[in-house]
Write an enzyme that holds these catalytic residues in place. Structure first.
Site, PDB file in Angstrom:
ATOM      1  N   GLY A 218      -0.681  -9.529  10.719  1.00  0.00           N
ATOM      2  CA  GLY A 218      -0.446  -8.379   9.836  1.00  0.00           C
ATOM      3  C   GLY A 218      -0.519  -8.783   8.378  1.00  0.00           C
ATOM      4  O   GLY A 218      -0.989  -9.871   8.025  1.00  0.00           O
ATOM      5  N   GLY A 220       0.925  -9.861   4.663  1.00  0.00           N
ATOM      6  CA  GLY A 220       2.066 -10.518   4.047  1.00  0.00           C
ATOM      7  C   GLY A 220       2.049 -12.036   4.150  1.00  0.00           C
ATOM      8  O   GLY A 220       1.216 -12.634   4.822  1.00  0.00           O
ATOM      9  N   ILE A 222       4.126 -14.195   5.523  1.00  0.00           N
ATOM     10  CA  ILE A 222       4.468 -14.900   6.766  1.00  0.00           C
ATOM     11  C   ILE A 222       3.294 -14.903   7.750  1.00  0.00           C
ATOM     12  O   ILE A 222       2.935 -15.974   8.271  1.00  0.00           O
ATOM     13  CB  ILE A 222       5.773 -14.352   7.358  1.00  0.00           C
ATOM     14  CG1 ILE A 222       6.913 -14.775   6.424  1.00  0.00           C
ATOM     15  CG2 ILE A 222       6.002 -14.842   8.785  1.00  0.00           C
ATOM     16  CD1 ILE A 222       8.202 -14.083   6.635  1.00  0.00           C
ATOM     17  N   GLU A 241      -6.307  -5.683  13.721  1.00  0.00           N
ATOM     18  CA  GLU A 241      -6.505  -4.466  12.924  1.00  0.00           C
ATOM     19  C   GLU A 241      -7.135  -4.825  11.574  1.00  0.00           C
ATOM     20  O   GLU A 241      -8.131  -4.271  11.165  1.00  0.00           O
ATOM     21  CB  GLU A 241      -5.134  -3.833  12.732  1.00  0.00           C
ATOM     22  CG  GLU A 241      -5.031  -2.797  11.667  1.00  0.00           C
ATOM     23  CD  GLU A 241      -3.591  -2.318  11.551  1.00  0.00           C
ATOM     24  OE1 GLU A 241      -3.012  -1.937  12.584  1.00  0.00           O
ATOM     25  OE2 GLU A 241      -3.042  -2.315  10.440  1.00  0.00           O
ATOM     26  N   LEU A 316      11.308  -5.115   7.646  1.00  0.00           N
ATOM     27  CA  LEU A 316      12.274  -5.014   6.555  1.00  0.00           C
ATOM     28  C   LEU A 316      13.692  -5.238   7.060  1.00  0.00           C
ATOM     29  O   LEU A 316      14.512  -5.838   6.384  1.00  0.00           O
ATOM     30  CB  LEU A 316      12.154  -3.634   5.887  1.00  0.00           C
ATOM     31  CG  LEU A 316      10.775  -3.379   5.253  1.00  0.00           C
ATOM     32  CD1 LEU A 316      10.576  -1.912   4.923  1.00  0.00           C
ATOM     33  CD2 LEU A 316      10.594  -4.241   4.013  1.00  0.00           C
ATOM     34  N   GLY A 339      -0.480  -0.729  12.749  1.00  0.00           N
ATOM     35  CA  GLY A 339      -0.738  -1.064  14.147  1.00  0.00           C
ATOM     36  C   GLY A 339       0.359  -1.891  14.764  1.00  0.00           C
ATOM     37  O   GLY A 339       0.180  -2.453  15.855  1.00  0.00           O
ATOM     38  N   LYS A 364      16.464  -9.346  -1.559  1.00  0.00           N
ATOM     39  CA  LYS A 364      17.134  -9.157  -2.860  1.00  0.00           C
ATOM     40  C   LYS A 364      17.966 -10.391  -3.246  1.00  0.00           C
ATOM     41  O   LYS A 364      19.206 -10.336  -3.392  1.00  0.00           O
ATOM     42  CB  LYS A 364      18.030  -7.906  -2.846  1.00  0.00           C
ATOM     43  CG  LYS A 364      17.277  -6.615  -2.544  1.00  0.00           C
ATOM     44  CD  LYS A 364      16.482  -6.148  -3.733  1.00  0.00           C
ATOM     45  CE  LYS A 364      15.564  -4.983  -3.411  1.00  0.00           C
ATOM     46  NZ  LYS A 364      14.373  -4.879  -4.244  1.00  0.00           N
TER      47      LYS A 364
HETATM   48  N1  COA Z   1      16.756  -4.139   2.282  1.00  0.00           N
HETATM   49  C1  COA Z   1      16.414  -3.845   1.019  1.00  0.00           C
HETATM   50  N2  COA Z   1      15.225  -4.225   0.454  1.00  0.00           N
HETATM   51  C2  COA Z   1      14.395  -4.934   1.222  1.00  0.00           C
HETATM   52  C3  COA Z   1      14.682  -5.283   2.544  1.00  0.00           C
HETATM   53  C4  COA Z   1      15.919  -4.862   3.073  1.00  0.00           C
HETATM   54  N3  COA Z   1      16.266  -5.146   4.331  1.00  0.00           N
HETATM   55  N4  COA Z   1      13.653  -6.004   3.049  1.00  0.00           N
HETATM   56  C5  COA Z   1      12.741  -6.097   2.068  1.00  0.00           C
HETATM   57  N5  COA Z   1      13.186  -5.448   0.976  1.00  0.00           N
HETATM   58  C6  COA Z   1      12.478  -5.297  -0.293  1.00  0.00           C
HETATM   59  C7  COA Z   1      12.007  -6.638  -0.843  1.00  0.00           C
HETATM   60  O1  COA Z   1      12.998  -7.243  -1.656  1.00  0.00           O
HETATM   61  C8  COA Z   1      10.782  -6.226  -1.620  1.00  0.00           C
HETATM   62  O2  COA Z   1      11.224  -5.633  -2.826  1.00  0.00           O
HETATM   63  P1  COA Z   1      10.355  -5.765  -4.174  1.00  0.00           P
HETATM   64  O3  COA Z   1       9.064  -5.036  -3.884  1.00  0.00           O
HETATM   65  O4  COA Z   1      11.222  -5.079  -5.169  1.00  0.00           O
HETATM   66  O5  COA Z   1      10.189  -7.233  -4.362  1.00  0.00           O
HETATM   67  C9  COA Z   1      10.183  -5.112  -0.781  1.00  0.00           C
HETATM   68  O6  COA Z   1      11.280  -4.578  -0.022  1.00  0.00           O
HETATM   69  C10 COA Z   1       9.077  -5.572   0.166  1.00  0.00           C
HETATM   70  O7  COA Z   1       9.612  -6.596   0.991  1.00  0.00           O
HETATM   71  P2  COA Z   1       8.735  -7.819   1.511  1.00  0.00           P
HETATM   72  O8  COA Z   1       9.596  -8.617   2.413  1.00  0.00           O
HETATM   73  O9  COA Z   1       8.085  -8.526   0.360  1.00  0.00           O
HETATM   74  O10 COA Z   1       7.649  -7.037   2.335  1.00  0.00           O
HETATM   75  P3  COA Z   1       6.155  -7.414   2.713  1.00  0.00           P
HETATM   76  O11 COA Z   1       5.261  -7.274   1.553  1.00  0.00           O
HETATM   77  O12 COA Z   1       6.133  -8.692   3.472  1.00  0.00           O
HETATM   78  O13 COA Z   1       5.821  -6.179   3.675  1.00  0.00           O
HETATM   79  C11 COA Z   1       6.259  -4.598   5.385  1.00  0.00           C
HETATM   80  C12 COA Z   1       6.647  -5.920   4.759  1.00  0.00           C
HETATM   81  C13 COA Z   1       7.134  -4.419   6.581  1.00  0.00           C
HETATM   82  C14 COA Z   1       6.452  -3.445   4.416  1.00  0.00           C
HETATM   83  C15 COA Z   1       4.751  -4.713   5.811  1.00  0.00           C
HETATM   84  O14 COA Z   1       4.605  -5.711   6.744  1.00  0.00           O
HETATM   85  C16 COA Z   1       4.211  -3.440   6.361  1.00  0.00           C
HETATM   86  O15 COA Z   1       3.707  -2.625   5.614  1.00  0.00           O
HETATM   87  N6  COA Z   1       4.333  -3.204   7.684  1.00  0.00           N
HETATM   88  C17 COA Z   1       3.848  -1.979   8.276  1.00  0.00           C
HETATM   89  C18 COA Z   1       3.826  -2.019   9.731  1.00  0.00           C
HETATM   90  C19 COA Z   1       2.977  -3.120  10.252  1.00  0.00           C
HETATM   91  O16 COA Z   1       3.473  -4.173  10.526  1.00  0.00           O
HETATM   92  N7  COA Z   1       1.689  -2.900  10.434  1.00  0.00           N
HETATM   93  C20 COA Z   1       0.792  -3.873  11.021  1.00  0.00           C
HETATM   94  C21 COA Z   1       0.051  -4.616  10.010  1.00  0.00           C
HETATM   95  S1  COA Z   1      -0.828  -3.522   8.956  1.00  0.00           S
END
Ligand code: COA
Length: 435
Positions: A218, A220, A222, A241, A316, A339, A364
């Protein structure tokens, strides 16, 4: 000059002329990311600023250009965006009330469009026309065919920097209403910040991936870090995807050769590609990668046909049941389902398959634990407790599938950040969970 070049010349115009054809109340469709047509949208925004159009809606997903209907609040009521999966600007516009969002599995979007939606125009970025009159849709094949079926008109933005995908959807000049040219480098995804924590998580996951596995990664840091941790593996395959930079790296270093896939052996399969210029150069004219519609690529019944299917996605927050929220922080919209669930299901149904949801244990600056007793009120559940498989943080791996609530809770607390483990244990006992 061939008859196709004649047709091309007849249909060639400029963005303002295409925008001038758009009437108030129109619904326009675009596919994802690099399929967007920034020049046509800017011309349309210009008309909206002059109050020449009202109530025009543009459906799209994963915004990667600064599309004005998401970036300019003053266009509200004249030109609005409807997102099927939000990028950064759409996320802000949705949360501030001037863009709308359609919840769906990405896989379902072509079917939903065919069943419930009609478009006055489909706009898409394409590679230059070939000698047979065909334009390659480039890096994205997800629901374009469905939108074309449901659109009254097709407007193309021809970009000579758009890769020509040999195994992917094409549009013929005879289907097209108007064309503009816009030569520009495609937007790139800023390289993920792969820090020590991501590397640790990627390393845990890589240990559980056998040679010959078929992978989906996906968005990001990780998933990217995990990709990098797979460079020492052999005979990996790709069914995904989104086609990402780390996948190009794995192909380049020989870890991926697609030789042990049960379906689409010998080629990588995807529904869109987004990343660096290296990806766009890789997919150009390359028969080693196949772009197919998302209702096929993301179908769990297709995904599971490859043995040892491995999916790796982010989240998240996760609660003690293993309910995964990947779309919102409380009620604040962050993303779509994409996906994730389809790959969780496809991987867990595959012989030898595994699905990983991986994230850093806190958000955070270490003040919030992403492992929680309950999801935050308003949080969206993306992957259900009945589907979830492995959860991974920098503190280890929890295997939840087939496990009881007590076992899940114990395992999740063990991989939560140490600063939160006492509080989580207290909350679990308060709930009467047998730990
Ligand atoms: N509580 C509060 N804030 C949180 C949080 C929580 N539990 N977890 C993350 N955040 C905040 C982070 O601090 C970050 O804030 P910032 O933008 O102000 O820095 C923001 O949310 C994004 O977090 P991050 O861990 O950097 O997310 P990411 O870029 O790795 O994306 C998803 C994570 C889940 C949003 C992303 O994987 C996604 O869009 N998933 C959709 C579903 C999916 O998995 N689809 C398949 C692949 S497309």
């Amino acid at each position: 000059m061939s008859e196709y070049q004649d047709l091309y010349r007849q249909k060639l115009t400029d963005a303002a002329s295409i925008a001038a054809r758009v009437e108030s109340g129109w619904v326009i469709g675009m596919d994802a990311a690099t399929a967007h047509t920034p020049k046509i949208i800017s011309a349309l925004a210009e008309r909206a600023r002059k109050d020449e159009i009202r109530n025009v809606k543009v459906h799209s997903m994963l915004d990667v250009y600064p599309l004005e209907y998401f970036t300019d609040k003053t266009l509200n009521g004249k030109l609005n965006g409807v997102s099927w999966f939000a990028g950064a600007a759409a996320r802000k516009a949705i949360n501030e009330g001037y863009a709308d969002f359609i919840p769906s599995y990405y896989r379902d979007s072509p079917g939903l469009m065919r069943k419930y939606h009609n478009f006055d125009a489909f706009c898409t970025s394409v590679a230059p026309m070939d000698k047979h009159g065909y334009f390659s849709l480039g890096c994205v094949s997800s629901y374009s065919e469905a939108m074309i079926e449901k659109s009254k008109r097709i407007f193309l933005e021809v970009n000579d920097r758009q890769p020509r995908v040999v195994s992917g959807p094409q549009i013929h000049i005879s289907q097209v209403d108007a064309i503009i040219e816009n030569s520009m480098t495609l937007p790139v995804l800023p390289a993920a910040n792969i820090d020590e924590t991501s590397r640790t998580i990627g390393g845990y996951i890589a240990e559980l991936i056998p040679d010959g596995a078929c992978i989906q990664l996906g968005i990001g840091a990780i998933p990217d870090a995990t990709g990098m941790a797979l460079k020492a593996k052999h005979d990996l395959g790709i069914h995904t995807e989104m086609f990402t930079d780390s996948m190009v790296e794995l192909i380049a270093c020989g870890a991926v050769n697609n030789s042990r896939k049960q379906i689409h052996r010998g080629v990588s399969v995807t529904t869109f590609a987004f990343g660096s210029q290296r990806i766009y150069d890789y997919i150009d004219d390359n028969p080693g990668i196949v772009f197919l519609p998302v209702d096929y690529v993301n179908d769990p019944n297709v995904i599971c046909q490859n043995d040892n299917m491995i999916s790796i996605n982010a989240a998240l927050e996760v609660d003690f049941w293993g309910q995964v929220c990947a779309e919102s922080v409380g009620t604040r919209h962050m993303s779509g389902s994409g996906g994730q669930i389809d790959y969780v299901r496809g991987a867990t149904q595959s012989k030898g398959g595994k699905s990983f949801i991986a994230f850093t244990s806190t958000a955070k600056g270490g003040t919030i634990s992403k492992i929680k007793s309950t999801l935050t009120p308003g949080a969206v559940c993306t992957t259900s407790k009945n589907d979830v498989d492995y959860i991974v943080t920098e503190y280890g791996v929890a295997h939840l599938r087939g496990e009881s609530l007590a076992s899940r809770t114990k395992q999740l607390i063990a991989i939560a950040h140490p600063d939160f483990r006492d509080q989580l244990t207290f909350e679990a006992r308060q709930r009467g969970i047998m730990i």
